[in-house]
Design a protein around this motif. Structure first.
Motif, PDB file in Angstrom:
ATOM      1  N   ALA A  14      -7.752  -8.393  -3.241  1.00 30.67           N
ATOM      2  CA  ALA A  14      -6.758  -7.947  -2.137  1.00 30.67           C
ATOM      3  C   ALA A  14      -6.844  -6.509  -2.304  1.00 30.67           C
ATOM      4  N   SER A  15      -7.541  -5.871  -1.585  1.00 24.36           N
ATOM      5  CA  SER A  15      -7.963  -4.556  -1.791  1.00 24.36           C
ATOM      6  C   SER A  15      -7.404  -3.766  -0.825  1.00 24.36           C
ATOM      7  N   ARG A  16      -6.687  -2.596  -1.324  1.00 20.31           N
ATOM      8  CA  ARG A  16      -6.057  -1.494  -0.242  1.00 20.31           C
ATOM      9  C   ARG A  16      -7.093  -0.822   0.463  1.00 20.31           C
ATOM     10  N   THR A  17      -8.134  -0.627  -0.308  1.00 20.85           N
ATOM     11  CA  THR A  17      -9.341   0.174   0.193  1.00 20.85           C
ATOM     12  C   THR A  17      -9.801  -0.707   1.515  1.00 20.85           C
ATOM     13  N   ALA A  18      -9.959  -1.933   1.054  1.00 19.16           N
ATOM     14  CA  ALA A  18     -10.665  -2.547   2.373  1.00 19.16           C
ATOM     15  C   ALA A  18      -9.806  -2.897   3.486  1.00 19.16           C
ATOM     16  N   PHE A  19      -8.138  -2.832   3.208  1.00 16.03           N
ATOM     17  CA  PHE A  19      -7.279  -2.844   4.260  1.00 16.03           C
ATOM     18  C   PHE A  19      -7.388  -1.483   5.109  1.00 16.03           C
ATOM     19  N   LEU A  20      -7.555  -0.227   4.272  1.00 21.43           N
ATOM     20  CA  LEU A  20      -7.681   0.919   4.975  1.00 21.43           C
ATOM     21  C   LEU A  20      -8.958   1.132   5.796  1.00 21.43           C
ATOM     22  N   ALA A  21      -9.996   0.441   5.466  1.00 20.79           N
ATOM     23  CA  ALA A  21     -11.222   0.534   5.891  1.00 20.79           C
ATOM     24  C   ALA A  21     -11.123  -0.492   7.523  1.00 20.79           C
ATOM     25  N   GLY A  22     -10.327  -1.488   7.465  1.00 24.21           N
ATOM     26  CA  GLY A  22     -10.122  -2.608   8.513  1.00 24.21           C
ATOM     27  C   GLY A  22      -8.960  -1.683   9.579  1.00 24.21           C
ATOM     28  N   HIS A  23      -8.092  -1.000   8.791  1.00 26.43           N
ATOM     29  CA  HIS A  23      -7.043  -0.222   9.843  1.00 26.43           C
ATOM     30  C   HIS A  23      -7.938   0.879  10.562  1.00 26.43           C
ATOM     31  N   HIS A 143       1.397   4.062  -0.646  1.00 23.84           N
ATOM     32  CA  HIS A 143       1.498   4.133   0.647  1.00 23.84           C
ATOM     33  C   HIS A 143       1.009   2.899   1.502  1.00 23.84           C
ATOM     34  N   LEU A 144       0.249   2.210   0.683  1.00 22.91           N
ATOM     35  CA  LEU A 144      -0.389   0.649   1.039  1.00 22.91           C
ATOM     36  C   LEU A 144       0.587  -0.286   0.162  1.00 22.91           C
ATOM     37  N   THR A 145       1.354  -1.036   1.258  1.00 19.75           N
ATOM     38  CA  THR A 145       2.131  -2.043   0.399  1.00 19.75           C
ATOM     39  C   THR A 145       2.083  -3.355   0.915  1.00 19.75           C
ATOM     40  N   THR A 146       2.379  -4.320   0.242  1.00 15.31           N
ATOM     41  CA  THR A 146       2.364  -5.894   0.534  1.00 15.31           C
ATOM     42  C   THR A 146       3.537  -6.229   1.154  1.00 15.31           C
TER      43      THR A 146
END
Ligand SMILES: Cc1cc2nc3c(=O)[nH]c(=O)nc-3n(C[C@H](O)[C@H](O)[C@H](O)COP(=O)(O)O)c2cc1C
Length: 182
Positions: A14-23, A143-146
């Protein structure tokens, strides 16, 4: 329209970095580009550590870098630098793998004290690979929250700041029509 490949360099599931890349790739698609994400954690570990570039999955990953017109390179900050997973993959690439390609560096980290890691740690590696390194962005992990339903979100201010960086990156991207004509 350019083909943009995002490398996501976190070993976390569950990666914040992966989410940022996807965004970021969603922002690029909204600007008319074709995007793909390569989560480096999905590559086979033993061939990756042994730098076995004949492994079919690694060979395909290296080809995807070659086929891209531009890259997003996203990493968590670990011990004041980029992740070891990212470096292990970058070390597999040919010396000039990023030549002629605009590259957008992104990082997530827990401390603003390490915001400069993008410049002192990641940028020199990307430059050594020949990248045209664009203005990057460091996003604090808070700044990246679930949300309670398990979805990740990027807060509004961080979204706005990221959109500005993506706008600048967009200006550096080649158009496919131009590439075909060349
Ligand atoms: C092993 C480890 C080392 C870390 N070292 C740093 C650090 O030196 N500086 C920092 O700002 N954050 C550090 N962090 C925090 C992560 O960079 C941050 O939580 C990041 O968003 C994690 O990204 P991910 O969810 O994609 O794995 C570290 C986290 C871990 C697990």
């Amino acid at each position: 329209m350019a083909i943009v490949l995002a490398l996501s360099g976190s070993p976390s599931r569950a990666s914040r970095t992966a989410f940022l890349a996807g965004h970021t790739t969603a922002e690029l698609r909204a600007r008319g580009h074709q995007t793909h994400v390569l989560a480096l954690r999905d590559l086979p570990a033993a061939p990756l550590l042994a730098a076995d570039i004949h492994d079919p999955s690694l060979a395909r990953a290296v080809s995807r870098v070659a086929e891209a017109d531009a890259l997003v390179v996203a990493t968590p900050i670990y011990k004041a630098a980029y992740s070891g997973l990212l470096k292990t993959f970058l070390d597999l690439l040919p010396q000039h793998a990023f030549t002629g390609k605009p590259v957008l560096p992104l990082a997530t980290g827990g401390s603003a004290a390490h915001v400069l890691a993008l410049d002192y740690a990641l940028r020199p590696v990307l430059t050594a690979l020949g990248a045209q390194v664009c203005q990057g962005r460091f996003v604090l992990d808070r700044h990246l929250t679930t949300t309670p339903d398990g979805a990740m979100t990027l807060d509004r201010d961080a979204q706005r700041q990221l959109a500005r960086v993506v706008d600048q990156f967009d200006l550096a991207l080649p158009s496919r029509a131009h590439l075909t004509a060349a």
